[in-house]
Scaffold this motif. Structure first.
Motif, short mmCIF file in Angstrom:
data_model
loop_
_atom_site.label_atom_id
_atom_site.label_comp_id
_atom_site.label_asym_id
_atom_site.label_seq_id
_atom_site.Cartn_x
_atom_site.Cartn_y
_atom_site.Cartn_z
N ALA A 65 4.20 68.47 18.26
CA ALA A 65 4.12 69.90 17.97
C ALA A 65 5.39 70.62 18.39
O ALA A 65 5.89 71.50 17.68
CB ALA A 65 2.91 70.50 18.69
N LEU A 122 8.44 69.28 18.74
CA LEU A 122 9.56 68.84 17.90
C LEU A 122 9.49 69.43 16.50
O LEU A 122 10.52 69.71 15.88
CB LEU A 122 9.58 67.30 17.81
N LYS A 123 8.27 69.61 15.97
CA LYS A 123 8.18 70.09 14.59
C LYS A 123 7.99 71.60 14.50
O LYS A 123 7.86 72.14 13.42
CB LYS A 123 7.02 69.37 13.88
N GLY A 124 7.96 72.26 15.62
CA GLY A 124 7.88 73.72 15.58
C GLY A 124 6.49 74.25 15.30
O GLY A 124 6.33 75.24 14.60
#
Lengths: 173, 520
Positions: A116, A118-120
């Motif tokens: 979450a 890392l992927k924003g």
């Protein structure tokens, strides 16, 4: 004599050159940690990772997640060690419940939190941190007293660390 | 000219739930964010199911997976638009190999396939990338497009879903509300009892702006007027603007999205109901999260400030044996069991009348009340709480209460609250036990009423025809299956209550995969 003096001057210059950089990195760590309920724990946790000096808030969240993971893994080992020698059925039941809790933290909560971050999509990181705190709480409560919890310190440390992670992840919302 | 609304920057974030709902060639389609590998969020791909009646569903194969560089890190939510010629386009957010959020175009591989089984990604995706100044991780969740007859001032303008023109200005902003996710924007009729196509505007029409707030995980909506010429939306009542006023649901219900059902001329709402148990439990049971029963949405003509949500009428096809209880008197401080047989799957319609004389005689006070901070169903007031106990075991060691609570101010004005108390819902210690609820407007001459759909661990409650709705998840350990019971109760101190109820046992919908040996 002259040589010694030169060395001293060089040293001083060296220190001054580096001070501004570490000050501004410390600044982000401190500003971030001020927004968590455990400032000192937060600062020492983040600083223990050399990457923290150049990390942005998402990077600091990632470091915090890694720290929760390490602590959870260590606690899981502690619990399985205790389970090997435990004979009292109530104690065994509680320890088994704790294995479930900490397995969840390591296998579900932390991987989701890291993905979450890392992927924003930080709200999943916040949710995972909250769940990890709950899992530690459930583990602690499963010791009916008697038997007393042999891992109170670890559970408390876990709750504090996850609170730090939750606060940092919330800053990304 | 088609307009696609994409909020950018601080505005929009998505969550992973239903998207792209639509009705096509006789079937309702439901797409959803799905993790095929675990009962937690991650590895997101597109799940797909179809139904003829919004109740009985068939699972289809995954519609899209993360197989391109532009969606390798997640095939996230999007919206479908049915074009004038009947063709469908889907605009969705992909998280690229480098976790940058982009918008991609996809369309059915075969428009003559009513199941829309296979999807094709446009070969020159992405069609939209974050513009300069917008963070790579802040650009997602496009809504359904609508046709604007004149010029516009929205974010993106497109004629073909491939080329977009970024425009200045935003539809609307509300300070202090934080991140907005899953924005929905749709018209409602002020006068008619049907839904409106997304492109409709006119004098008898109001537009709803709905936002999901990242900060508190709640869905809010506001009613206002959409001015097409300059592309702005003005709320009717700025003090209850989007994000600071009315919620779709006062319980656990998020990232909701509507679609216009051209089959039955209605606007239908889908919502994501998460879990309020522990993830350890979710991993053990192997699944997490559910979709609510679809709800129709209508403008509330009586208050002018609310929307009415009501379960789609097709849910009634699951009703089995019905029981009627007429004018049951429930004295102050009593609980009355209702014999309906197995009570884990129910549809309940209840009407309550409180002793009017007692209400009139009472002197009011200035004490404020809120469901969330109250002591729940156990905290007795003069005129509340009274309502139902559902998913209760016979000795009431576990119970979830859905109830009204009336207060009388020192000015003589009555205020009614609608609450859902989970504090005694389960003996388990790792589940959420909050009290949810809200003030509910009650018009002169209206009786107090609510409808409840009970489904094992999901409770959806609709007060005053759907003016105030509460959804909750409970996890009883004893009040399950045949041991679950239902009671009517009155814990007020100063008045008796008369309840009339219709309670049906509900059949299961038996959702299943579409048989793979059949040719699709």
């Amino acid at each position: 004599m002259t040589k010694i003096i030169s060395l001293v001057i060089l040293q001083a210059v060296f220190s001054f050159t580096f001070l501004p950089i570490s000050y501004s990195a410390s600044n982000l760590i401190e500003t971030t940690c001020k927004q968590t309920p455990f400032f000192n724990l937060c600062v020492s946790t983040l600083r223990s990772d050399p990457g923290s000096s150049t990390a942005d808030v998402a990077g600091l969240a990632h470091i915090a997640a890694g720290s929760v993971n390490s602590k959870a893994t260590a606690t899981l080992n502690q619990i399985t060690g205790l389970l090997k020698i435990a004979k009292d059925p109530n104690l065994r039941k509680a320890l088994q419940r704790c294995v479930d809790s900490y397995n969840t933290i390591v296998k579900a909560d932390i991987p989701v939190a890291i993905e979450a971050i890392l992927k924003g999509n930080p709200n999943f990181a916040v949710d995972s941190a909250t769940d990890a705190a709950n899992e530690a709480q459930v583990c602690e409560k499963s010791f009916a007293n008697p038997p007393k919890s042999p891992i109170s310190d670890s559970n408390k440390a876990m709750r504090d660390l996850t609170a730090v992670l939750e606060s940092i992840a919330s800053l990304l919302l | 000219m088609l307009i696609v609304l994409i909020r950018i920057g601080d505005a929009l974030r998505i969550l992973n739930q239903d998207f792209g709902p639509l009705f096509y060639k006789g079937w309702y389609h439901f797409f959803y964010q799905y993790n095929p590998n675990a009962a937690v969020w991650g590895d997101i791909v597109w799940g797909h199911a179809v139904s003829k009646d919004l109740i009985h569903w068939l699972h289809l194969p995954l519609a899209m997976v993360a197989d391109q560089w532009y969606d390798a890190n997640g095939v996230w939510t999007g919206s479908a638009t049915i074009l004038h010629d009947g063709k469908i386009v889907m605009l969705y957010t992909g998280s690229t190999v480098e976790a940058v959020q982009v918008q991609n175009l996809a369309y059915p591989a075969d428009h003559s396939d009513p199941f829309l089984t296979h999807w094709v990604k446009y070969p020159r995706n992405p069609v939209l990338v974050p513009p300069p100044g917008i963070d790579d991780k802040d650009f997602r969740d496009p809504t359904t497009a609508w046709i604007n007859k004149t010029g516009i001032a929205l974010i993106y303008d497109t004629k073909d879903f491939i080329n977009y023109e970024k425009l200045d200005g935003l539809l609307h902003t509300v300070p202090g509300t934080g991140m907005w996710e899953c924005v929905d924007f749709f018209p409602v009729s002020k006068t008619e009892e049907n839904g409106l196509d997304t492109s409709i505007n006119g004098p008898g029409v109001k537009h709803v702006v709905k936002v999901s707030l990242d900060d508190d995980r709640h869905d809010y909506h506001a009613i206002g007027t959409y001015h097409e010429k300059n592309g702005t939306w003005i709320p009717d009542q700025p003090e209850i603007d989007a994000g600071i006023g009315v919620r779709y649901d006062y319980g656990i219900y998020y990232a909701a999205k509507t679609f216009y059902d051209q089959n039955k001329n209605r606007r239908v709402l889908w919502g994501w109901i998460g879990e309020s148990d522990s993830e350890a439990a979710d991993m053990k049971k192997g699944w997490a999260s559910v979709q609510g029963i679809p709800r129709t949405i209508l403008f509330d003509k009586k208050t002018g400030t609310n929307l009415l949500q009501w379960p789609v009428e097709e849910i009634e096809s699951l009703r089995l044996k019905g029981n009627e209880f007429n004018q049951v008197t429930v004295q102050a401080g009593s609980v009355v069991p209702l014999d309906v047989g197995s009570a884990a799957q129910l549809d309940i319609i209840a009407e309550f009348e409180i002793d009017k004389e007692a209400l009139e005689k009472a002197t009011g006070s200035n004490v404020t009340f809120s469901c969330e901070t109250s002591g729940g169903a156990a905290e007795r007031g003069a005129f509340g709480p009274f309502g139902l106990l559902v998913l209760a075991d016979k000795c009431l060691s576990e119970q979830t209460s859905v109830y009204f609570y009336i207060t009388k101010g020192s000015d003589g004005n009555l205020r009614t609250f609608f609450c859902n108390d989970q504090s005694r819902s389960s003996a388990a210690s790792d589940v959420d036990k909050q009290i949810y609820g809200s003030f509910v407007p009650v018009q002169k001459g209206e009786n107090l009423s609510f409808r409840i759909l009970v489904d094992h661990s999901i409770i959806e409650s609709f007060a005053q025809g759907g003016r105030t709705v509460i959804t909750s998840r409970v996890y009883p350990t004893k009040a399950i299956y045949g041991a679950a019971k239902v009671f009517v109760f009155n814990n007020a101190t100063a008045a008796s209550v008369t309840a009339s109820l219709k309670i049906w046992q509900m059949n299961s919908a038996f959702t299943q995969p579409y048989p793979t040996d059949k040719k699709l």
